[in-house]
Motif scaffolding. Sequence first.
Motif, PDB file in Angstrom:
ATOM      1  N   GLY A 195       4.550  12.095  -3.247  1.00  0.00           N
ATOM      2  CA  GLY A 195       5.810  11.632  -2.728  1.00  0.00           C
ATOM      3  C   GLY A 195       6.102  10.057  -3.365  1.00  0.00           C
ATOM      4  O   GLY A 195       4.816   9.663  -4.044  1.00  0.00           O
ATOM      5  N   ARG A 196       7.126   9.437  -2.896  1.00  0.00           N
ATOM      6  CA  ARG A 196       7.460   7.932  -3.336  1.00  0.00           C
ATOM      7  C   ARG A 196       7.012   7.240  -2.279  1.00  0.00           C
ATOM      8  O   ARG A 196       7.296   7.353  -0.908  1.00  0.00           O
ATOM      9  CB  ARG A 196       8.893   7.932  -3.707  1.00  0.00           C
ATOM     10  CG  ARG A 196       9.155   6.571  -4.298  1.00  0.00           C
ATOM     11  CD  ARG A 196      10.895   6.363  -4.180  1.00  0.00           C
ATOM     12  NE  ARG A 196      11.334   7.539  -5.184  1.00  0.00           N
ATOM     13  CZ  ARG A 196      12.213   7.185  -6.210  1.00  0.00           C
ATOM     14  NH1 ARG A 196      12.192   5.918  -6.720  1.00  0.00           N
ATOM     15  NH2 ARG A 196      12.564   8.075  -6.887  1.00  0.00           N
ATOM     16  N   ILE A 197       6.114   6.155  -2.371  1.00  0.00           N
ATOM     17  CA  ILE A 197       5.793   5.329  -1.467  1.00  0.00           C
ATOM     18  C   ILE A 197       6.748   4.082  -1.311  1.00  0.00           C
ATOM     19  O   ILE A 197       7.089   3.604  -2.208  1.00  0.00           O
ATOM     20  CB  ILE A 197       4.195   4.740  -1.586  1.00  0.00           C
ATOM     21  CG1 ILE A 197       3.585   4.253  -0.235  1.00  0.00           C
ATOM     22  CG2 ILE A 197       4.178   3.827  -2.797  1.00  0.00           C
ATOM     23  CD1 ILE A 197       2.319   4.243  -0.329  1.00  0.00           C
ATOM     24  N   GLN A 198       7.130   3.773  -0.035  1.00  0.00           N
ATOM     25  CA  GLN A 198       7.887   2.538   0.393  1.00  0.00           C
ATOM     26  C   GLN A 198       6.955   1.670   1.165  1.00  0.00           C
ATOM     27  O   GLN A 198       6.493   1.966   2.398  1.00  0.00           O
ATOM     28  CB  GLN A 198       9.063   3.039   1.114  1.00  0.00           C
ATOM     29  CG  GLN A 198       9.855   3.809   0.340  1.00  0.00           C
ATOM     30  CD  GLN A 198      11.269   4.217   0.835  1.00  0.00           C
ATOM     31  OE1 GLN A 198      11.307   4.202   2.127  1.00  0.00           O
ATOM     32  NE2 GLN A 198      12.239   4.498   0.112  1.00  0.00           N
ATOM     33  N   LEU A 199       6.670   0.291   0.532  1.00  0.00           N
ATOM     34  CA  LEU A 199       5.864  -0.273   1.240  1.00  0.00           C
ATOM     35  C   LEU A 199       6.612  -1.493   2.353  1.00  0.00           C
ATOM     36  O   LEU A 199       7.894  -1.720   1.853  1.00  0.00           O
ATOM     37  CB  LEU A 199       5.225  -1.422   0.226  1.00  0.00           C
ATOM     38  CG  LEU A 199       4.191  -0.690  -0.666  1.00  0.00           C
ATOM     39  CD1 LEU A 199       3.419  -1.753  -1.479  1.00  0.00           C
ATOM     40  CD2 LEU A 199       3.169   0.194   0.184  1.00  0.00           C
ATOM     41  N   SER A 200       6.121  -1.705   3.440  1.00  0.00           N
ATOM     42  CA  SER A 200       6.829  -2.614   4.405  1.00  0.00           C
ATOM     43  C   SER A 200       5.910  -3.702   4.762  1.00  0.00           C
ATOM     44  O   SER A 200       4.487  -3.343   4.466  1.00  0.00           O
ATOM     45  CB  SER A 200       7.489  -2.169   5.406  1.00  0.00           C
ATOM     46  OG  SER A 200       8.666  -1.165   5.154  1.00  0.00           O
ATOM     47  N   LEU A 243      -0.197   7.792  -8.950  1.00  0.00           N
ATOM     48  CA  LEU A 243       0.118   8.498 -10.133  1.00  0.00           C
ATOM     49  C   LEU A 243       1.106   7.636 -10.793  1.00  0.00           C
ATOM     50  O   LEU A 243       1.186   8.083 -12.406  1.00  0.00           O
ATOM     51  CB  LEU A 243       1.098   9.946  -9.714  1.00  0.00           C
ATOM     52  CG  LEU A 243       0.148  10.671  -8.603  1.00  0.00           C
ATOM     53  CD1 LEU A 243       1.314  11.791  -8.086  1.00  0.00           C
ATOM     54  CD2 LEU A 243      -0.930  11.432  -9.319  1.00  0.00           C
ATOM     55  N   GLY A 244       1.600   6.742 -10.516  1.00  0.00           N
ATOM     56  CA  GLY A 244       2.360   5.737 -11.364  1.00  0.00           C
ATOM     57  C   GLY A 244       3.898   5.485 -10.694  1.00  0.00           C
ATOM     58  O   GLY A 244       3.999   5.964  -9.791  1.00  0.00           O
ATOM     59  N   VAL A 298       2.657   8.700  -5.454  1.00  0.00           N
ATOM     60  CA  VAL A 298       1.292   8.957  -4.927  1.00  0.00           C
ATOM     61  C   VAL A 298       0.982  10.196  -4.431  1.00  0.00           C
ATOM     62  O   VAL A 298       1.864  11.114  -4.122  1.00  0.00           O
ATOM     63  CB  VAL A 298       0.919   7.713  -3.690  1.00  0.00           C
ATOM     64  CG1 VAL A 298       1.058   6.282  -4.332  1.00  0.00           C
ATOM     65  CG2 VAL A 298       1.812   8.069  -2.584  1.00  0.00           C
ATOM     66  N   MET A 299      -0.283  10.638  -4.535  1.00  0.00           N
ATOM     67  CA  MET A 299      -0.768  11.649  -3.744  1.00  0.00           C
ATOM     68  C   MET A 299      -1.314  11.022  -2.249  1.00  0.00           C
ATOM     69  O   MET A 299      -2.343  10.453  -2.451  1.00  0.00           O
ATOM     70  CB  MET A 299      -1.653  12.504  -4.402  1.00  0.00           C
ATOM     71  CG  MET A 299      -2.065  13.895  -3.718  1.00  0.00           C
ATOM     72  SD  MET A 299      -3.814  14.737  -4.335  1.00  0.00           S
ATOM     73  CE  MET A 299      -3.195  14.851  -6.123  1.00  0.00           C
ATOM     74  N   VAL A 300      -0.783  11.565  -1.007  1.00  0.00           N
ATOM     75  CA  VAL A 300      -1.215  11.438   0.212  1.00  0.00           C
ATOM     76  C   VAL A 300      -1.957  12.499   1.031  1.00  0.00           C
ATOM     77  O   VAL A 300      -1.566  13.615   0.687  1.00  0.00           O
ATOM     78  CB  VAL A 300      -0.252  10.606   1.065  1.00  0.00           C
ATOM     79  CG1 VAL A 300       0.970  11.768   1.124  1.00  0.00           C
ATOM     80  CG2 VAL A 300      -0.582   9.877   2.257  1.00  0.00           C
ATOM     81  N   GLU A 314       8.856   7.261 -14.225  1.00  0.00           N
ATOM     82  CA  GLU A 314       7.937   7.296 -15.432  1.00  0.00           C
ATOM     83  C   GLU A 314       7.442   8.491 -15.845  1.00  0.00           C
ATOM     84  O   GLU A 314       7.040   9.396 -14.843  1.00  0.00           O
ATOM     85  CB  GLU A 314       7.186   6.350 -15.386  1.00  0.00           C
ATOM     86  CG  GLU A 314       6.280   5.874 -16.684  1.00  0.00           C
ATOM     87  CD  GLU A 314       5.087   6.812 -16.842  1.00  0.00           C
ATOM     88  OE1 GLU A 314       4.519   6.860 -15.629  1.00  0.00           O
ATOM     89  OE2 GLU A 314       4.596   6.948 -17.646  1.00  0.00           O
ATOM     90  N   ASN A 315       7.518   9.000 -17.104  1.00  0.00           N
ATOM     91  CA  ASN A 315       7.311  10.485 -17.394  1.00  0.00           C
ATOM     92  C   ASN A 315       5.910  10.845 -16.987  1.00  0.00           C
ATOM     93  O   ASN A 315       5.629  12.121 -16.273  1.00  0.00           O
ATOM     94  CB  ASN A 315       7.202  11.034 -18.728  1.00  0.00           C
ATOM     95  CG  ASN A 315       6.953  12.169 -19.374  1.00  0.00           C
ATOM     96  OD1 ASN A 315       7.746  13.056 -19.018  1.00  0.00           O
ATOM     97  ND2 ASN A 315       5.746  12.372 -20.084  1.00  0.00           N
ATOM     98  N   ASN A 316       4.958  10.247 -17.274  1.00  0.00           N
ATOM     99  CA  ASN A 316       3.568  10.617 -16.813  1.00  0.00           C
ATOM    100  C   ASN A 316       3.383  10.581 -15.221  1.00  0.00           C
ATOM    101  O   ASN A 316       2.555  11.708 -14.792  1.00  0.00           O
ATOM    102  CB  ASN A 316       2.375   9.625 -17.204  1.00  0.00           C
ATOM    103  CG  ASN A 316       1.705  10.235 -18.525  1.00  0.00           C
ATOM    104  OD1 ASN A 316       1.641  11.286 -18.898  1.00  0.00           O
ATOM    105  ND2 ASN A 316       1.155   9.226 -19.165  1.00  0.00           N
ATOM    106  N   ALA A 317       3.957   9.804 -14.511  1.00  0.00           N
ATOM    107  CA  ALA A 317       3.800   9.659 -13.076  1.00  0.00           C
ATOM    108  C   ALA A 317       4.673  10.918 -12.637  1.00  0.00           C
ATOM    109  O   ALA A 317       4.050  11.762 -11.628  1.00  0.00           O
ATOM    110  CB  ALA A 317       4.696   8.478 -12.347  1.00  0.00           C
TER     111      ALA A 317
END
Length: 703
Positions: free
Chosen positions: A138-143, A198-199, A176-178, A203-206
């Motif tokens: 998934g997509r990570i959101q930092l706080s 993952l990036g 990322v993989m979590v 982005e394509n590779n990610a």
Amino acid sequence: MKDRIRALLDKNRSRALSTHHIIRKLDLQSRKQLDAMESALHKLVKDGDAEMTRNGQFRTRLKAEIIEGRVDFVNSRYAFIISPDTQQDAMVNANRLKNALDGDIVKVQLYGGAKDPDKRPEGEVIEIVKRGRTQYVGRIQLSKGFAFVIADSRKMHFDIFVKPNDLLTAQDNDKVMVEITQWPDRNRNPEGKVVRVLGPAGENNAEIHSIMAEFDLPFEFPKGVESQARRIKDDITEEEIGRRRDFRHITTFTIDPFDAKDFDDAISLQLLENGNYEVGIHIADVSHYVKPGTMLDKEAIERATSVYLVDRTIPMLPERLSNELCSLRPQEEKLCFSAVFELDKEAVVVNEWFGRTVIYSDRRFTYEEAQERIETLQGDFAREMIILNTLALKLKADRFARGAINFETVEVKFKLDEDGRPLAVIPKVRKDSHKLVEEFMLLANKRVAEWVYKQGKKGRGEYKSPTYVYRIHDSPNPEKLEGFSAFAKKFGHQLNTEEDAVSNSLNKLMLAIQGRPEQNVLETLAIRSMAKAKYSTEPEGHFGLAFEHYTHFTSPIRRYPDVMVHRLLQHYLDGGKSAEQDKYQKLCEHSSDREKRAADAERASIKYKQVEFMKLQDPETIWDGLVSGVTEWGVYVEIVETRCEGMARLADLKDDYYEYDDQNYRIVGKSNKKMITLGDKVKVKVSNTDIDRRTIDLELIEF
């Protein structure tokens, strides 16, 4: 009073009711009624028909009806439990899942009376037997002081909490993989730690790495496997050649896509003195290099198949084998396992031979080069190509005459720039050169399976064939076929669903819809009505190909079942006894599962590129579309020009309230009576694209 309360509790069996709720629902007013209620509740609990919860509420007592099944977490409110123990999937509210996630194997306690075949059973999870997965992409959101991972999977309904020390090097908005580490008691959100960055999202590779991680595809080969592959010698000894039939002097070539890197099949042709043709189907002899029990073999078993994503291949075998030792490259001597046929001018098999060979490929053809020789009758090996094509056409005609089904679905490929961005969506076109190769591969697969089957023995009144790996395809489900027939009728097409007429009738239908607007929708639905092909040791037939026995012999570089087929075939050629069935059946089931995983991952990568491609288009463009699906929540539309599918939500249709008519695959306006039906031509605009979820939202402009 007891009966009234019992009926109320049964009606609300998925939740407990307070005495206040019971009083209100039963409209109890007098002191006599309230005393009767209190007495009835006491009696129901004492008799085991009801139970009182810790907070003093009442519910129907859960009976000891326990099933085990897999969680299908369809939305954030509830999940279905798919189990062989119930006629219908059981429903479980999200707050009764005990933190079970999609794909988990669970035990569920059904509510009383839940096994009524006319009602959908309901219940609650009492035990998680096995987690389907513990890692999510998934997509990570930092706080400040914490982070959340929003999973890509539409069936993961919780964001995953990550502590600052468990982020690795992840930056805000990275993919990322979590890995889930725990479920806190009072917090709905699971906790996890980042195990791979993952990036940057988008982005394509990610994104491709996200798909690989989502489907648990390997990122690399273990070092020991690569090392073992590198140590294999590439020289072919005279001793080894002496054990094989020598085809090095016979005209042989390969025909593959222009961008192919591994060539696992070659075709040879020579004219015999009696006027017949000897056609050799030569397949890379992977089993010569990959020995049972080795690290190479164990890794090949685990992967079971190569996976073809839009911009890369995840191979079953290391490059040393797939692109070098086992690739039938031109002007190189190669070891093969071959099926050799003597065919007369009508493509009837007169003689056949199976065994190990050594070949020398004279030429590597692309499909385009082979097609040019077929069409122009000019160029090197044009005569051989034309003879092979003529024989292939006769093999195909015979196959269809015996009841094979002609499914020609349109597949797409992408023209990508150097950064992986899609510049164009291109439909794949299959011409005679593609079908030439296919027909000879089908011939080899069919005749090998038939030969092994015939090595069996009669005993106790029945025929027992030796254990083998077959590719089987069951007859279509009659109910699905009837549904498809009814739908095809709406377009003016007839389908005879009688068992002995289905194949012929389907072929006529597929021919009739060629080039028509409804072609893709009907082809897609026809395929959905078919059973899924799979691997099995049971010598059953292949409905789609109309073969009594069929196997996969022709692609051992990319399919592990083909490796098993080669080993077993040699074992039986050497006069060996029947192999252990249980062992091979388990490998067949594993290979079938891996094949499905590969197909799902390939579809996900195509969908990602389709979404990305539509994101790059002018948002004001109005596209011609065809309704490809109708559901209670929206209308799926395939954009004709790009073959990309999106959904227009019913909630966004403002001109009326539309209701879903599942019997007729349509939605109908409640007041205006306007209808949208599967196959309708519509015009749409793209209103939103979501690369994370791989979805395209559409706005219906004209329908």
